[in-house]
Design a protein around this motif. Sequence first.
Motif, PDB file in Angstrom:
ATOM      1  N   HIS A  66       0.812  -1.097  -0.197  1.00 40.10           N
ATOM      2  CA  HIS A  66      -0.171   0.066  -0.141  1.00 40.10           C
ATOM      3  C   HIS A  66       0.893   1.358  -0.106  1.00 40.10           C
ATOM      4  N   GLY A  69       2.086   2.215  -3.321  1.00 41.31           N
ATOM      5  CA  GLY A  69       1.004   2.854  -4.144  1.00 41.31           C
ATOM      6  C   GLY A  69       0.703   4.527  -3.776  1.00 41.31           C
ATOM      7  N   ASP A  70       0.886   4.752  -2.384  1.00 40.38           N
ATOM      8  CA  ASP A  70       0.749   5.979  -1.925  1.00 40.38           C
ATOM      9  C   ASP A  70       1.813   6.782  -2.318  1.00 40.38           C
ATOM     10  N   HIS A  73       1.873   7.617  -6.181  1.00 39.74           N
ATOM     11  CA  HIS A  73       0.917   8.484  -6.378  1.00 39.74           C
ATOM     12  C   HIS A  73       1.367   9.963  -6.053  1.00 39.74           C
ATOM     13  N   ALA A 104      -4.254   0.804   4.770  1.00 39.81           N
ATOM     14  CA  ALA A 104      -2.816   0.138   4.669  1.00 39.81           C
ATOM     15  C   ALA A 104      -2.692  -0.825   5.518  1.00 39.81           C
ATOM     16  N   SER A 112      -4.323  -1.810  -4.115  1.00 42.17           N
ATOM     17  CA  SER A 112      -2.991  -1.279  -4.547  1.00 42.17           C
ATOM     18  C   SER A 112      -2.297  -1.784  -5.617  1.00 42.17           C
ATOM     19  N   TYR A 115      -3.976  -0.576  -8.547  1.00 43.69           N
ATOM     20  CA  TYR A 115      -3.826   1.013  -8.677  1.00 43.69           C
ATOM     21  C   TYR A 115      -2.381   1.225  -9.128  1.00 43.69           C
ATOM     22  N   ILE A 116      -1.537   0.447  -8.822  1.00 47.30           N
ATOM     23  CA  ILE A 116      -0.007   0.724  -9.045  1.00 47.30           C
ATOM     24  C   ILE A 116       0.225   0.365 -10.430  1.00 47.30           C
TER      25      ILE A 116
END
Length: 179
Positions: A66, A69-70, A73, A104, A112, A115-116
């Motif tokens: 996670h 991803g954060d 981003h 998370a 994630s 998303y990634i």
Amino acid sequence: MDLEALRYPIGHFQRPEIITETHISTWVTVLEELPKRLGNLVSELSTEQLNTPYRVGGWTVRQVVHHIGDSHHNSYTRFKWALSEDKPVIKAYNEKEWCNSVDAKIAPITLSLNYITALHARLVYMLKGFTEQDLEKAFLHPDGNEEVGLSENIGRYAWHSNHHFAHIENLLIREKWIK
């Protein structure tokens, strides 16, 4: 294994004195390949394995996924700011607190991973279209008012990808969850 080796399994990011087209190309390839490599590494892990810290006092595998991803981003947003503004001061974020948020800590990693995959597809598409002038643009990081060029930021996030991949991979090897 000592704590420093567990925290920085591939060492700290080393910015080349002169960033070449070869560096950029290599780094973009790392970013392009991360979603598949990461998915292959973690998609078959059990809940117990995902909730295992990569080191004592470290984040769990789930939190690391996670976090990637954060973090990426935020990096993507920094690229966009630097492309659209003149040396903007970016917004820092407290990554440790983000990793302590409920999503998370317990959300499925597929959120994630998906998303990634999407984020890196856009990021790589953008990076491959950069001109020499784009690579010379920069942003200011509020911690120390440090100027970070976009060419350097590509390298930092390629390193970041490999850094966290190594955290997870090394744990899986130590625990004999993979060979």
